[in-house]
Design an enzyme around this catalytic site. Sequence first.
Site, PDB file in Angstrom:
ATOM      1  N   LYS A   1      44.817  45.777  31.796  1.00  0.00           N
ATOM      2  CA  LYS A   1      46.158  45.179  31.935  1.00  0.00           C
ATOM      3  C   LYS A   1      46.199  43.770  31.316  1.00  0.00           C
ATOM      4  O   LYS A   1      47.131  43.429  30.600  1.00  0.00           O
ATOM      5  CB  LYS A   1      46.486  45.140  33.434  1.00  0.00           C
ATOM      6  CG  LYS A   1      47.396  44.062  33.913  1.00  0.00           C
ATOM      7  CD  LYS A   1      47.636  44.152  35.406  1.00  0.00           C
ATOM      8  CE  LYS A   1      46.804  43.206  36.258  1.00  0.00           C
ATOM      9  NZ  LYS A   1      47.113  41.792  36.169  1.00  0.00           N
TER      10      LYS A   1
ATOM     11  N   LYS B   1      42.575  32.129  32.954  1.00  0.00           N
ATOM     12  CA  LYS B   1      42.361  33.437  33.592  1.00  0.00           C
ATOM     13  C   LYS B   1      42.406  34.570  32.554  1.00  0.00           C
ATOM     14  O   LYS B   1      41.516  35.415  32.486  1.00  0.00           O
ATOM     15  CB  LYS B   1      43.429  33.646  34.679  1.00  0.00           C
ATOM     16  CG  LYS B   1      43.521  35.030  35.220  1.00  0.00           C
ATOM     17  CD  LYS B   1      42.321  35.391  36.062  1.00  0.00           C
ATOM     18  CE  LYS B   1      42.331  36.866  36.375  1.00  0.00           C
ATOM     19  NZ  LYS B   1      41.581  37.247  37.518  1.00  0.00           N
TER      20      LYS B   1
ATOM     21  N   CYS C   1      42.200  45.173  36.093  1.00  0.00           N
ATOM     22  CA  CYS C   1      42.400  43.864  35.461  1.00  0.00           C
ATOM     23  C   CYS C   1      42.206  43.839  33.955  1.00  0.00           C
ATOM     24  O   CYS C   1      43.110  43.483  33.218  1.00  0.00           O
ATOM     25  CB  CYS C   1      41.478  42.846  36.124  1.00  0.00           C
ATOM     26  SG  CYS C   1      41.730  42.779  37.894  1.00  0.00           S
TER      27      CYS C   1
ATOM     28  N   VAL D   1      43.856  40.585  45.887  1.00  0.00           N
ATOM     29  CA  VAL D   1      43.667  39.125  45.809  1.00  0.00           C
ATOM     30  C   VAL D   1      44.137  38.446  47.099  1.00  0.00           C
ATOM     31  O   VAL D   1      43.433  37.611  47.679  1.00  0.00           O
ATOM     32  CB  VAL D   1      44.445  38.578  44.586  1.00  0.00           C
ATOM     33  CG1 VAL D   1      44.496  37.066  44.587  1.00  0.00           C
ATOM     34  CG2 VAL D   1      43.798  39.071  43.296  1.00  0.00           C
TER      35      VAL D   1
ATOM     36  N   GLU E   1      42.471  33.547  40.229  1.00  0.00           N
ATOM     37  CA  GLU E   1      41.394  34.121  41.046  1.00  0.00           C
ATOM     38  C   GLU E   1      40.398  34.847  40.137  1.00  0.00           C
ATOM     39  O   GLU E   1      40.806  35.532  39.215  1.00  0.00           O
ATOM     40  CB  GLU E   1      42.039  35.114  42.035  1.00  0.00           C
ATOM     41  CG  GLU E   1      41.121  35.583  43.094  1.00  0.00           C
ATOM     42  CD  GLU E   1      40.392  34.429  43.749  1.00  0.00           C
ATOM     43  OE1 GLU E   1      41.011  33.734  44.549  1.00  0.00           O
ATOM     44  OE2 GLU E   1      39.193  34.223  43.452  1.00  0.00           O
ATOM     45  N   PHE E   2      39.113  34.682  40.417  1.00  0.00           N
ATOM     46  CA  PHE E   2      38.107  35.315  39.555  1.00  0.00           C
ATOM     47  C   PHE E   2      37.236  36.319  40.321  1.00  0.00           C
ATOM     48  O   PHE E   2      36.086  36.549  39.985  1.00  0.00           O
ATOM     49  CB  PHE E   2      37.231  34.237  38.890  1.00  0.00           C
ATOM     50  CG  PHE E   2      38.015  33.246  38.073  1.00  0.00           C
ATOM     51  CD1 PHE E   2      38.549  33.618  36.848  1.00  0.00           C
ATOM     52  CD2 PHE E   2      38.261  31.964  38.535  1.00  0.00           C
ATOM     53  CE1 PHE E   2      39.299  32.723  36.087  1.00  0.00           C
ATOM     54  CE2 PHE E   2      39.001  31.047  37.790  1.00  0.00           C
ATOM     55  CZ  PHE E   2      39.526  31.427  36.562  1.00  0.00           C
ATOM     56  N   LEU E   3      37.786  36.886  41.397  1.00  0.00           N
ATOM     57  CA  LEU E   3      37.013  37.839  42.217  1.00  0.00           C
ATOM     58  C   LEU E   3      36.793  39.143  41.484  1.00  0.00           C
ATOM     59  O   LEU E   3      37.679  39.618  40.789  1.00  0.00           O
ATOM     60  CB  LEU E   3      37.802  38.212  43.478  1.00  0.00           C
ATOM     61  CG  LEU E   3      38.309  37.132  44.405  1.00  0.00           C
ATOM     62  CD1 LEU E   3      39.166  37.765  45.477  1.00  0.00           C
ATOM     63  CD2 LEU E   3      37.123  36.417  45.017  1.00  0.00           C
TER      64      LEU E   3
ATOM     65  N   LYS F   1      51.502  48.762  56.546  1.00  0.00           N
ATOM     66  CA  LYS F   1      50.283  48.051  56.155  1.00  0.00           C
ATOM     67  C   LYS F   1      50.007  46.902  57.135  1.00  0.00           C
ATOM     68  O   LYS F   1      48.869  46.719  57.597  1.00  0.00           O
ATOM     69  CB  LYS F   1      50.508  47.492  54.752  1.00  0.00           C
ATOM     70  CG  LYS F   1      49.270  47.315  53.939  1.00  0.00           C
ATOM     71  CD  LYS F   1      49.720  46.969  52.525  1.00  0.00           C
ATOM     72  CE  LYS F   1      48.573  46.640  51.642  1.00  0.00           C
ATOM     73  NZ  LYS F   1      49.005  46.171  50.323  1.00  0.00           N
TER      74      LYS F   1
ATOM     75  N   LEU G   1      26.676  42.332  29.629  1.00  0.00           N
ATOM     76  CA  LEU G   1      26.158  42.920  28.392  1.00  0.00           C
ATOM     77  C   LEU G   1      25.521  44.274  28.704  1.00  0.00           C
ATOM     78  O   LEU G   1      24.565  44.670  28.061  1.00  0.00           O
ATOM     79  CB  LEU G   1      25.116  41.988  27.755  1.00  0.00           C
ATOM     80  CG  LEU G   1      25.648  40.817  26.921  1.00  0.00           C
ATOM     81  CD1 LEU G   1      24.506  39.997  26.337  1.00  0.00           C
ATOM     82  CD2 LEU G   1      26.562  41.293  25.787  1.00  0.00           C
TER      83      LEU G   1
HETATM   84  C1  UGA Z   1      37.341  41.539  36.670  1.00  0.00           C
HETATM   85  C2  UGA Z   1      36.636  40.196  36.435  1.00  0.00           C
HETATM   86  O1  UGA Z   1      35.227  40.389  36.333  1.00  0.00           O
HETATM   87  C3  UGA Z   1      36.926  39.223  37.589  1.00  0.00           C
HETATM   88  O2  UGA Z   1      36.354  37.958  37.293  1.00  0.00           O
HETATM   89  C4  UGA Z   1      38.448  39.067  37.724  1.00  0.00           C
HETATM   90  O3  UGA Z   1      38.782  38.224  38.806  1.00  0.00           O
HETATM   91  C5  UGA Z   1      39.073  40.433  37.974  1.00  0.00           C
HETATM   92  O4  UGA Z   1      38.745  41.309  36.864  1.00  0.00           O
HETATM   93  C6  UGA Z   1      40.560  40.215  38.059  1.00  0.00           C
HETATM   94  O5  UGA Z   1      41.161  39.818  37.059  1.00  0.00           O
HETATM   95  O6  UGA Z   1      41.113  40.321  39.157  1.00  0.00           O
HETATM   96  P1  UGA Z   1      36.824  43.720  38.171  1.00  0.00           P
HETATM   97  O7  UGA Z   1      37.979  44.342  37.451  1.00  0.00           O
HETATM   98  O8  UGA Z   1      36.733  43.831  39.636  1.00  0.00           O
HETATM   99  O9  UGA Z   1      36.772  42.136  37.845  1.00  0.00           O
HETATM  100  O10 UGA Z   1      35.528  44.377  37.572  1.00  0.00           O
HETATM  101  P2  UGA Z   1      34.270  43.964  36.669  1.00  0.00           P
HETATM  102  O11 UGA Z   1      33.076  43.845  37.507  1.00  0.00           O
HETATM  103  O12 UGA Z   1      34.595  42.831  35.795  1.00  0.00           O
HETATM  104  O13 UGA Z   1      34.135  45.290  35.784  1.00  0.00           O
HETATM  105  C7  UGA Z   1      35.176  45.702  34.894  1.00  0.00           C
HETATM  106  C8  UGA Z   1      34.722  46.879  34.069  1.00  0.00           C
HETATM  107  O14 UGA Z   1      33.718  46.502  33.135  1.00  0.00           O
HETATM  108  C9  UGA Z   1      34.116  48.025  34.885  1.00  0.00           C
HETATM  109  O15 UGA Z   1      34.570  49.244  34.360  1.00  0.00           O
HETATM  110  C10 UGA Z   1      32.616  47.848  34.684  1.00  0.00           C
HETATM  111  O16 UGA Z   1      31.901  49.035  34.841  1.00  0.00           O
HETATM  112  C11 UGA Z   1      32.589  47.360  33.245  1.00  0.00           C
HETATM  113  N1  UGA Z   1      31.371  46.601  32.897  1.00  0.00           N
HETATM  114  C12 UGA Z   1      31.107  45.397  33.491  1.00  0.00           C
HETATM  115  C13 UGA Z   1      30.503  47.116  31.944  1.00  0.00           C
HETATM  116  O17 UGA Z   1      30.714  48.220  31.390  1.00  0.00           O
HETATM  117  N2  UGA Z   1      29.398  46.389  31.597  1.00  0.00           N
HETATM  118  C14 UGA Z   1      29.124  45.176  32.147  1.00  0.00           C
HETATM  119  O18 UGA Z   1      28.099  44.569  31.783  1.00  0.00           O
HETATM  120  C15 UGA Z   1      29.997  44.691  33.127  1.00  0.00           C
END
Ligand code: UGA
Length: 432
Positions: A266, A207, A263, A11, A151-153, A35, A253
Amino acid sequence: MKLCMIGTGYVGLVSGVCFADLGNEVICVDKDLNKINSLKKGKVPIYEPGLSELAIKNYRNKRLNFSTDLKKSVKDSDIIFICVGTPTKKGGSSADLSQIYNVTNEISSSINRFKIIITKSTVPVTTGDEIEKILSRKNNKKKFSVVSNPEFLREGEAIRDFSYPDRIVIGTNDKKAGKIMKNLYSPLISKGASYLQTSRRAAELIKYASNAFLATKITFINEIANLCEKTGINVEDISIGMGLDKRIGSRFLRAGPAYGGSCFPKDTKAIISTADKFKTNLSVVKSVIKSNENRSKILLDRIYRMLNKKIKNKKITFLGVTFKANTDDMRDSSSLKMIPSLSKKGAIIKYFDPTGYKNEFSKLKNVTNKASIKDAVQSADLVILHTEWNDFKSINFKNLAKGKKFIIFDMRNLYSSSKIKQQGFKYYSVGK
Ligand code: UGA
C-alpha cells in the site's frame, strides 16, 4: 497526560496498550461497538503475541479504557492520536484519507482546551496541513497543534518494536507540542531510542520513504537470489557479505516470496501517487512494485519445473499462508496468488497455518485446511514452506512422510539443505 487513540486497529491498539503500560491514562476509541465490548471483556481482535495479556493488565489497573464516544473521549484528553486506516483508494493507487478527515471533523467540534492532534496513521505529505486547515475553521489556532508521529511497528514484533524503537520521529515546528511529545516518549528515550524532531511534512515522508526503502532492499535481494540460482551461488553468503558493510546493514536482506502485508504494498503505491502529484518520478519504487508483483510468477514457474510441468492432481501442501510469521494477517500474502493459480491448474492443495483456517481460500476448488502439520504433509507430492513460523523450524519430515518421498520447496531458506537431502527428500530453496 491523558491520551486518546482513535481507531483500535493495529497501530491504535498496540500503541494505546503500550502507552498505558508506560503509566499514561489511555482511552481507545472505535466506532465498532462489538469491538469495544469485546476489548472490555479482554478479547483482543488481532493476533499479536503478548498484546492480549498487556491489554488485560492495563484495563484492570484502570490505565486503559475503551469507548465508542469519540467526542467525549477527545474532550477528556490532552493528546489525541489519529490511528485510523489509510488503505489504497478503490481503483486507484493513492491513500484513501476519508477516515482521517471524518475523524478530524469530529475532533474539531470537541476542542475544549489545548490539544495535540497527532497523525500516527501513515499519511501522505501535506495531510497534516489539511488537518490543520479543517480544525482552524472552528477553532482558534492557539487551542491545538497538529503533529506527525509515524509508527514503525512490525506485525508480530509490535510490542518489542514499541518498547525498544530505533527512533521516534516527531514532526512539528511548534515548541510547546515538541516539548510535550518529548516528555511523553521520555521513558523510551531514556532506554536508548533516538529522538528526531523534524518538520511535519518531513515526518510524514520519513515513514513512506522508510517503507519504500525496506521494500526495495527485499526486492533487490530477491532479484539477486534469481541470479544466484543461475550461477550456483548461495544468496545467504551474499546477504551476509553485503550486510557486513555498515552502510548497507544486514537486516531485510532475506530472500523469500514477494513482500506482502498491510503496509509495503500500500505504501509503495501511495508514495508514487504523492510524487506524481508533485510531478516527481520515483522510478526506483515503480520498478520495485513491478518486480515484487512478478515474484510469485517466478516462484510458480519453479514449482511447475519441479513437478515436470504436470500440475493436475498433484498434491501440494503449503506450510504457512500468512504474509509472514507471528501474524494472522493475509493481506497481500504471496500465497493469495500462488494457491489460486495452482488450484486453477488442477492441483490438490492442503495447507496448515498456526493461525488456522483462512476464508480467502474458501471458494477455491480442492483447497483444504488441515489441523496439523502431519495431516497437511501426508501423501503430498510437494511441500512448500511458505511462512517462516517457528512451528516449522524443526519438523522431522522423515517421520511424517511414512516412507513417501515428497519434494520440499523451502521459500524462506529455513532448512539445512544437506540435512533434508540426507533424509532422502528432493530439496529446493531460494537463491541457491
Ligand atoms: C512494515 C515495516 O517493517 C514496519 O517498520 C512498519 O511500521 C510497518 O510495515 C507499517 O508501515 O505499519 P510489517 O508489514 O509488519 O512492517 O512487516 P515486515 O516485517 O516489514 O515484513 C514485510 C514483508 O517483507 C513480509 O512479507 C516479509 O516476509 C518480507 N520480508 C521481510 C522479506 O521477504 N525479507 C526480509 O528480509 C524481511
